[in-house]
Motif scaffolding. Structure first.
Motif, PDB file in Angstrom:
ATOM      1  N   LEU A  31      25.689 -26.801   8.036  1.00 54.94           N
ATOM      2  CA  LEU A  31      24.530 -27.691   8.159  1.00 54.94           C
ATOM      3  C   LEU A  31      24.894 -29.134   7.841  1.00 54.94           C
ATOM      4  O   LEU A  31      24.310 -30.066   8.410  1.00 54.94           O
ATOM      5  N   GLY A  35      24.316 -32.069  10.485  1.00 57.84           N
ATOM      6  CA  GLY A  35      23.684 -33.332  10.111  1.00 57.84           C
ATOM      7  C   GLY A  35      24.510 -34.531  10.516  1.00 57.84           C
ATOM      8  O   GLY A  35      23.967 -35.547  10.981  1.00 57.84           O
ATOM      9  N   ASN A  44      19.722 -33.745   4.957  1.00 60.37           N
ATOM     10  CA  ASN A  44      18.479 -33.180   4.438  1.00 60.37           C
ATOM     11  C   ASN A  44      18.440 -31.661   4.614  1.00 60.37           C
ATOM     12  O   ASN A  44      18.058 -30.927   3.693  1.00 60.37           O
ATOM     13  N   LYS A  45      18.833 -31.184   5.810  1.00 64.86           N
ATOM     14  CA  LYS A  45      18.812 -29.737   6.067  1.00 64.86           C
ATOM     15  C   LYS A  45      19.738 -29.001   5.097  1.00 64.86           C
ATOM     16  O   LYS A  45      19.395 -27.958   4.543  1.00 64.86           O
ATOM     17  N   GLN A  49      18.808 -26.352   2.073  1.00 62.02           N
ATOM     18  CA  GLN A  49      19.449 -25.037   2.090  1.00 62.02           C
ATOM     19  C   GLN A  49      20.156 -24.749   0.762  1.00 62.02           C
ATOM     20  O   GLN A  49      20.115 -23.620   0.257  1.00 62.02           O
ATOM     21  N   ASN A 272      18.232 -27.642  18.445  1.00 68.31           N
ATOM     22  CA  ASN A 272      17.836 -26.817  17.303  1.00 68.31           C
ATOM     23  C   ASN A 272      19.032 -26.066  16.718  1.00 68.31           C
ATOM     24  O   ASN A 272      18.906 -24.928  16.273  1.00 68.31           O
ATOM     25  N   TRP A 274      20.475 -26.356  13.995  1.00 65.54           N
ATOM     26  CA  TRP A 274      20.390 -26.072  12.561  1.00 65.54           C
ATOM     27  C   TRP A 274      19.550 -24.836  12.264  1.00 65.54           C
ATOM     28  O   TRP A 274      19.591 -24.319  11.145  1.00 65.54           O
ATOM     29  N   ASN A 275      18.827 -24.326  13.250  1.00 66.62           N
ATOM     30  CA  ASN A 275      17.913 -23.217  12.965  1.00 66.62           C
ATOM     31  C   ASN A 275      18.252 -21.990  13.806  1.00 66.62           C
ATOM     32  O   ASN A 275      19.212 -21.296  13.536  1.00 66.62           O
ATOM     33  N   SER A 354      20.450 -19.730   9.111  1.00 65.84           N
ATOM     34  CA  SER A 354      19.521 -20.694   9.693  1.00 65.84           C
ATOM     35  C   SER A 354      18.846 -21.515   8.600  1.00 65.84           C
ATOM     36  O   SER A 354      18.500 -20.998   7.532  1.00 65.84           O
ATOM     37  N   ALA A 355      18.653 -22.812   8.878  1.00 67.65           N
ATOM     38  CA  ALA A 355      17.996 -23.689   7.911  1.00 67.65           C
ATOM     39  C   ALA A 355      16.544 -23.272   7.738  1.00 67.65           C
ATOM     40  O   ALA A 355      15.865 -22.934   8.702  1.00 67.65           O
TER      41      ALA A 355
END
Length: 388
Positions: A31, A35, A44-45, A49, A272, A274-275, A354-355
């Motif tokens: 992550l 970022g 931030n993600k 986490q 997407n 990060w997820n 996943s975040a």
């Protein structure tokens, strides 16, 4: 303090917790890379986490010290809290009350399953998932050996289908499918007749096909197009729906043996990432070897969950572990299917990776339940050996 930690480590399933922690560590590093490459340098993600993982590990350790039988017997408490948070989202959509938004549509797809508190979001169905496993395990333990009796089976089906229907009304059909899968696997573990399973499978396929033919609008427009996008990913008319999966499968395919590296900025852009599509980014950055290591870790966690179920000294512990195994396994299969372009995108995250703060914390609470079964099983066996 260190003595207490040593005593706890000697009685709990340390390898299980360590594998989960390694998954979280990999997720945080990936992550950070996401970022840097896709979010303008924002961490931030990764920060969320990290905090969620540390909090989750702490809660898992605390939960493991509580007897799982006590948690199951307390089902009225956690069921009321969990579903008391879910039910308002069935009727209130993007309803604002000060800094709180109930039924928040986080993804812009008529999925009103979220709460928004200030700048943070929380999905109550993650908490409801834990309560669902505990209550269904308790229910199955009550009717143990008599699952196939009509009235008992009817009660169990109602227990499973009411939450599935509620989550469908929210608009979160991906989570509804996971709940349905958890219920089916736990029913099988509880002794449901193979003939009934086969009959239900045939009836579900026939009924679902007939429903789609007679009422094709039962699926939202974007849901139907997501299914078509898997069947024909080259159709230009579906470009808006195939773009994410095409990019995801391309990222996986171009990762090579060792990947493009985490921080070199040459990754294929995956929306997407990060997820839901973190596996695609991870495979692109770390290659086949990195992706294989992640799959081995997840397989190890799932296998050790089943191992704990097998070693449990009572049916309740087995059912709880089987339910958590089903949640973990189904989410992995669905998410990987989305990334590999063999299943439609339905918004199911990859556990631990996943975040998402709420999903990570709730996953670790599930880990805590498995550890509780393991720890209290060892205590029971130790007591039995002492008595003998």
């Amino acid at each position: 303090m260190f003595g207490l930690m040593r005593r706890y480590a000697s009685r709990t399933d340390v390898p299980y917790l360590v594998m989960c922690g390694i998954c979280s560590l990999i997720s945080i590093v990936v992550l950070v890379s996401v970022g840097q490459s896709q979010l303008g340098g924002s961490n931030n993600k990764a920060s969320v986490q990290l905090i969620a993982s540390l909090l989750g590990i702490m809660l898992a350790i605390i939960a493991s010290t509580v007897d799982y039988r006590t948690l199951a017997r307390a089902w009225p408490l956690h069921a009321v809290v969990a579903w008391g948070l879910v039910i308002p989202t069935l009727f209130l959509h993007n309803f604002r009350a000060g800094f709180l938004t109930i039924g928040y549509d986080a993804g812009g797809t008529s999925n009103y399953s979220w709460y928004r508190v200030g700048g943070m979001t929380f999905q109550p169905t993650e908490l409801a998932k834990i309560s669902f496993v505990l209550t269904l395990a308790w229910h199955l333990e009550r009717v143990r050996g008599k699952v196939n009796r009509p009235l008992n089976l009817l009660g169990l089906l109602v227990h499973i289908l009411l939450p599935v229907l509620a989550i469908h009304i929210q608009g979160d059909d991906g989570t509804a499918l996971v709940f349905l899968g958890i219920g089916a696997v736990m029913l099988f573990a509880g002794g449901l007749s193979a003939w009934l399973i086969a009959g239900a499978g045939v009836a579900a396929v026939a009924g679902g096909t007939a429903l789609l033919v007679l009422k094709p609008d039962i699926l939202k427009g974007y849901q139907f197009k997501r299914i078509l996008a898997v069947l024909d990913p080259t159709d230009p008319a579906l470009a808006d729906f195939t773009y994410q999966q095409n990019k995801g499968s391309m990222a996986i395919g171009t990762g090579g043996l060792t990947g493009q590296g985490l921080f070199n900025g040459e990754h294929i852009f995956v929306p997407n990432a990060w997820n839901d599509f973190i596996f695609s980014y991870l495979a692109n950055a770390l290659g086949f070897l990195g992706a294989a290591a992640v799959l081995l870790l997840l397989f190890g966690i799932a296998a050790r969950t089943l191992r704990t179920a097998y070693r449990s000294t009572d049916a309740l512990g087995r059912y709880i572990c089987v339910g958590i195994f089903a949640a973990l396994f189904l989410q992995c299969v669905i998410n990987l299917g989305m990334n590999l372009q063999v299943l439609p995108v339905i918004g199911v995250t990859l556990p631990f990776f996943s975040a998402g703060g709420s999903s990570v914390v709730m996953m670790y609470l599930c880990v805590g339940l498995v550890l509780s079964v393991s720890l209290h099983t060892r205590r029971t066996r130790g007591l039995a050996e002492y008595v003998d």
